[in-house]
Design an enzyme around this catalytic site. Structure first.
Site, PDB file in Angstrom:
ATOM      1  N   TYR A 257      -0.699  -3.908  -3.586  1.00 42.79           N
ATOM      2  CA  TYR A 257      -1.848  -3.254  -2.982  1.00 42.79           C
ATOM      3  C   TYR A 257      -2.069  -1.839  -3.493  1.00 42.79           C
ATOM      4  O   TYR A 257      -3.180  -1.319  -3.404  1.00 42.79           O
ATOM      5  CB  TYR A 257      -1.796  -3.344  -1.452  1.00 42.79           C
ATOM      6  CG  TYR A 257      -2.582  -4.560  -1.021  1.00 42.79           C
ATOM      7  CD1 TYR A 257      -3.964  -4.489  -0.900  1.00 42.79           C
ATOM      8  CD2 TYR A 257      -1.965  -5.780  -0.852  1.00 42.79           C
ATOM      9  CE1 TYR A 257      -4.711  -5.603  -0.578  1.00 42.79           C
ATOM     10  CE2 TYR A 257      -2.708  -6.906  -0.536  1.00 42.79           C
ATOM     11  CZ  TYR A 257      -4.083  -6.817  -0.392  1.00 42.79           C
ATOM     12  OH  TYR A 257      -4.831  -7.912  -0.099  1.00 42.79           O
ATOM     13  N   HIS A 416      -0.834  -6.573   5.507  1.00 42.87           N
ATOM     14  CA  HIS A 416      -0.333  -7.431   4.429  1.00 42.87           C
ATOM     15  C   HIS A 416       1.191  -7.457   4.341  1.00 42.87           C
ATOM     16  O   HIS A 416       1.756  -7.988   3.391  1.00 42.87           O
ATOM     17  CB  HIS A 416      -0.935  -6.986   3.084  1.00 42.87           C
ATOM     18  CG  HIS A 416      -2.406  -7.193   3.022  1.00 42.87           C
ATOM     19  ND1 HIS A 416      -2.976  -8.446   3.065  1.00 42.87           N
ATOM     20  CD2 HIS A 416      -3.440  -6.317   2.964  1.00 42.87           C
ATOM     21  CE1 HIS A 416      -4.300  -8.325   3.015  1.00 42.87           C
ATOM     22  NE2 HIS A 416      -4.602  -7.051   2.960  1.00 42.87           N
TER      23      HIS A 416
END
Lengths: 740, 740
Positions: A257, A416
């Site tokens: 990410y 996440h």
């Protein structure tokens, strides 16, 4: 999130700038690059024969195809992968490229493309309600989720700025009021809580609003972007920089990410640097944006694939577009760096920006760019204050011979994050050996749930059983609840990364399960004359009451041998459990009650053999599992795991992970196909010490580990099998009775 | 095996040479290369900076490590992969390399290595009985199987010849009598039937005995090698060349085994050419040895992997050592050839031979060697007379965009043949798309059944259900009996490979099952402006009584979508059957009774989507299977298949195989993820015609196939849906009513 001093500093910084709160028309373009910078790029293109030229020609070719064409700005209808989604995405990329080409070439046809599209959006956007395919908690307007609307703001804002001088004041106003304002208002008012999150979505949203602010001379937008929708500094771009990175630059959601967030971080930072240079945004928090990029790059496999912990797609590598942008910006603001050239060479393109021009020039003059990054053993803290655990990557070898073992004891990592405290992953010879599943997602493929994260990401990939760490009583860490997990992190007890012969990282947590203390020590031993390391993994679990402890190893490769007979379910098989990810595993085979507590699994991955030797308790179990149960839609890869299962109050798993031999199907010659580790004995295991004796290559290794956390720096004297061992510190390892 | 004219010719040829049956000492070295040739290589090495030099230095480095060392010649004990096996294998390679180096450098230290080893074998070999690990019907003495003993004869014979001049007459006699004679006698007397087989083992055995004959001036050996153990010409090297190749050079066991057999064929042929030039062995049967090599190379994937039909290991490519040898010999005897350079460049080494020197020189002067072979559409007959069916490879595209569809209607292919009549395999973009499992084997890995073919090769990989062809009543073709299968072959009805728009191959068999006529037409259509072909597959099965017909597609990749709901066995699954390979398949999901006979499976392989659209009968079944049942030892790969199942007397499967779209996980942009084929209709299907209408890219394709084999060249006039179609020949395809 702990802000303290950083927060104070930011408040001061913001004070300085909010004083100048007034709408003033400044020079354009400015958000992406200035006229002067474009002149420099144009100049560079006169002579450049490398990536700058190539990238320019490529973008020109792609964009030229649209000159004079009617370009559709359709009514939003489809999810990711569908026509309207892909068209709007293509539109903002097209506008951005056309805007850049306009500034480099001066050809008004490019500006026309941007103008026409912007005016069409000025027609469309005021009519939009929530997207018909919106299923997320933050629905979008142009796209199914607001995140994509934020992407649109970033690129469309830049595009507007790039053609600012081509537009009439009336057109500018129309676009600002009708194309931008509805979306900006939507994200800053209607879904303000989302805009104010400390999360990668908010990085895009604040960058988008901020860039639109810079482009349209709207300081209100800029301040909202910097300080949050309510302009109180508790949210917004600076709070995101403060909150999402550790002092080391570790991005809380993990490297996969970082890749995604780094673009809006760098893109808006660049716009800020151009318009508010006194903010020194690239130096903010000790240049944390540079650290963010470099530590993310260090967290890749040698093929450039980001480590697949947390939600991650294995096909994404550092050649992705976001990093093309970040590289150019980093080159511009932080200067030359060989590692950036390694990556740029793989990307095979550069941003049409002064940084990109610099990279292209450096690549042209330096023909000896290494094939791989300069990977080194790495330890990064997590948390805004660096006190929320972290991640250690133990490394050995160079280039294609690199071995990397990741020990993860970070915080949760937002939405996440996975329930994977004290997880380990192993990469070797360019391959994943002990894998993290990553995320279940077929990005951009509409048939697969619109290209979104599949339900199996939450159902399986996030769950503890999908990781190489201990699961207690078939429950995930923190009960599998994000809101609980967000409050905790793993801990590093200590690490020693200096010794070549023996690197250690010791971690623990008392939080993953109530009443269970978990402690994992990983030792990376490099024995004399050895090329590959031997890993010793001591995973202690201590509780007052009995539990079931499962330790899976998601080995990647073909099972070559197992040292004990097992019962295989050859004509009928069942799933391993009913929930918490267990329902996604087939039970292919098992040993219901181990007769010999020493087990050994050898598997082949690529051309290398790997063996996991383990000492369990008597009467422990071994389960051979395979992903794929309860997956009617074939959303998961059918990959194997070997699960060690022990029941009791205090359970210590002792494992040795060995890299050995070579397989060559072409020459038919294989060497060292057998493990050279013949036994593991547990000589002592109590609150003071764990003492392990391993026979490896016919030599005894004695490993003494200090478990009393108060005594880690003390002098120890301990008699083992009649021999006295003396050492100071938290551990000692002896090969043939000589200290390593 | 039919010999006829070739056999007559050979008898004449042999007559010429057996007249000169007397032992005479000729010049040495001669079997591998002459002193003059070695002088030329030495000369070339003065200036060569390419592969010749590199290969020389590599071999020198490897061999130098043994100079002055005691080298073990252990008592045979271990199976493949084990110490004694690998040591003996290493020994013959070492002797061969040392022998070559002796001749190039003149350094006696190399000859000493060979001499000492040979004398040790002269001690060992007379003591040997059958190998303790011998499990095959042709046990070995030094190795577990006689085949490896034959390998040893080839290399050790060459080695002896290479140091002939260094040995004293006494040493020569001792080695001939004690090292060679026991093994030669063993293979030509004790297991004579094996030596006299028409099979790749016998190629090695005859080459070994022949080369030892040349090396030791033993014409008896040479004649046994040429004419069989009984020297009657019914077996031996020439009978093998006659019997194992078709006139096109197709090797009966398939390309994977050509790779293996080509070395002894070329190596002994070279020795024969040096000693019996009048035989013109390289021109024998219209230079069939050249055709053998070139057609084997054509039967590879673009990565060099041999097509995996019959027993084949997918990791073996044309870089394997046997082909390094064959390439050098082919260059020497057949001259320059760009395709050989393509392969040599990948091999990255050459044989230390005049041919190898020539290749090295050609590579040095030609910098523009293509990255891939010049693959073209290919059709090869099988059988010594070319009348035992064959194989057709329909191709489209070039280089990394090559698409190859293989239609196999060969003979059985001896003991490594599979029960796979009318099977198809598809390769695209460098990947296997519709796979042949190949063989189940972990070559060289002792833990895996001594590195031998695993039982799952016969149990699963050979069985019909493991292939993309029809299985009747869950029985394999020919009852799965090799002795039956060897009597039959598939037939080509006709093919048309000339048209770019529509290539066709039509095949049939009435032999695979008693009472069932099977006929498969494969059409490769390249529609206007299309880059990738569309394949139409019409598989007719005709019987007087009802049967169950299963047609599997072993698709490689991730299932993306299926167009109809199915029942998935999500928590418990069973194997599909109990025998004939069905026991190795898990039944993951199924449609028990199709409501809509049009099914469509889309899957993703690499970056490309593939769809198989099928028209079945009403109430047919679809089974989603996965390899891995009854495989407790993890010998098989867990890969999927989609099986179409219909019951009835006459069943026609109509399938369309489509290559479409692009997936890019890095840019997140996917295109054309959906099939563009919306329907398949069967408008007629009888003894005269099969008429199919397909909607593809919203246009109708009408395909008329003539089923009456007497009418394939006639004029046809047929009215379909009110429109009249007229054509001459076996088929016609119309796009939008225009003939393709």
């Amino acid at each position: 999130m702990v802000f303290s001093i950083a927060y104070m500093k930011k408040i001061i910084v913001l004070f300085v700038f909010s004083c100048s709160y007034l709408v003033h028309a400044q020079q354009h373009p400015i958000a992406f690059a200035t006229a002067k910078e474009f002149a420099a790029i144009k100049q560079a293109l006169q002579t450049d024969k490398g990536l700058l030229q190539q990238s320019f020609q490529q973008i020109k070719k792609e964009t030229d195809a649209y000159i004079g064409k009617v370009i559709d700005v359709p009514k939003p209808k489809d999810a990711a992968g569908g026509y309207t989604h892909e068209r709007h995405k293509a539109n903002y990329n097209l506008m951005f490229n056309a805007g850049i080409l306009y500034n480099i070439t001066g050809n008004a046809a490019y500006a026309e493309i941007v103008k026409k599209l912007l005016l069409q959006y000025a027609q469309l956007n005021p009519t939009l309600k929530n997207h018909p395919e919106a299923t997320s908690s933050s629905p979008g307007r142009i796209f199914w989720q607001a995140l994509n609307d934020a992407n649109w703001l970033v690129y469309t804002g830049l595009s507007f700025d790039l053609v600012y001088n081509y537009l009439t004041p009336t057109q500018r106003k129309s676009i600002a009021d009708n194309a931008f304002a509805p979306i900006v208002n939507y994200v800053t008012v209607d879904i303000k809580d989302w805009f104010n999150l400390i999360h990668n979505h908010a990085v895009w949203a604040t960058a988008g609003v901020g860039i639109v602010g810079v482009a349209t001379d709207n300081e209100h937008y800029v301040q909202q972007a910097l300080q949050g929708a309510d302009k109180n500094g508790k949210a917004g771009f600076l709070a995101l920089i403060d909150g999402l990175f550790s002092p080391d630059g570790f991005y809380t959601e993990g490297p996969y990410y970082t890749r995604y967030a780094v673009l809006p971080f760098y893109m808006f930072a660049n716009a800020l640097q151009q318009t508010k240079p006194a903010l020194k945004i690239f130096n903010y928090r000790n240049s944390v944006l540079e650290k963010a990029l470099l530590t993310a790059l260090q967290q890749t496999n040698i093929n450039g694939g980001f480590y697949s912990y947390n939600d991650a797609l294995k096909e994404k590598t550092y050649v992705s577009g976001e990093l093309v942008t970040a590289l150019a910006m980093a080159w511009k603001y932080y200067g030359a760096n060989t590692d950036l050239l390694v990556v740029a060479k793989q990307q095979n393109k550069v941003l049409l920006h002064t940084g990109g021009a610099g990279i292209s020039k450096a690549l042209a003059t330096n023909k000896n760019i290494p094939a791989y990054l300069n990977y080194t053993t790495l330890e990064l803290t997590d948390g805004a204050d660096g006190k929320s655990g972290g991640v250690t990557v133990l490394r050995n070898g160079k280039n294609e011979k690199l071995t990397s073992l990741i020990v993860k004891y970070t915080g949760h990592g937002l939405s996440h994050g996975h329930y994977d405290k004290l997880n380990i992953n192993l990469y070797d010879a360019g391959n994943e050996i002990l894998q993290d599943y990553g995320a279940a997602r077929f990005i951009g493929i509409e048939q697969k749930y619109g290209g979104r994260y599949l339900p199996e990401t939450k159902g399986f990939a996030m769950q503890t059983i999908a990781h190489n760490t201990v699961v207690v009583d078939e429950q995930s860490h923190f009960g599998g609840k994000e809101e609980v997990a967000e409050n905790y992190h793993g801990n590093k007890i200590f690490s020693n990364l200096q010794s070549t012969a023996c690197k250690v990282v010791a971690t623990n947590t008392s939080d993953a399960y109530k009443g269970v203390y978990m402690q994992r020590h990983i030792y990376q031993l490099l024995l004399p004359n050895a090329e590959k390391p031997l890993y010793i993994d001591i995973f202690k679990n201590i509780a007052a009451t009995p539990h079931q402890y499962d330790l899976p190893f998601y080995y990647v490769g073909n099972l070559i041998s197992f040292n004990q007979p097992y019962t295989a379910y050859t004509t009928n098989q069942n799933t391993l459990g009913a929930k918490n990810g267990y329902q996604y595993l087939w039970k292919e085979a098992e040993i219901k009650k181990l007769k010999n507590p020493f087990t050994q699994l050898t598997f082949l991955n690529g051309k290398t053999f790997y063996s996991i030797s383990s000492l369990q308790q008597d009467s422990a179990q071994v389960i051979f599992a395979r992903i794929g149960g309860n997956d009617p839609n074939y959303n998961l890869r059918r990959e194997p795991a070997c699960i060690l299962r022990s029941k009791g109050s205090n359970i210590t798993f002792i494992n040795a992970i060995e890299i050995h031999g070579q397989f060559n199907g072409t020459t038919e010659v294989s060497s060292n196909t057998y493990s050279q580790l013949s036994s593991i004995e547990k000589l002592q295991d109590d609150e003071n010490y764990t003492v392990v004796k391993i026979f490896y290559q016919q030599q005894p290794i004695i490993l003494i580990q200090v478990n009393n956390l108060q005594a880690l720096q003390q002098h120890h004297s301990i008699t083992i099998q009649g021999l006295k061992y003396e050492f100071t510190g938290a551990y000692a390892v002896y090969l043939n009775h000589k200290k390593l």
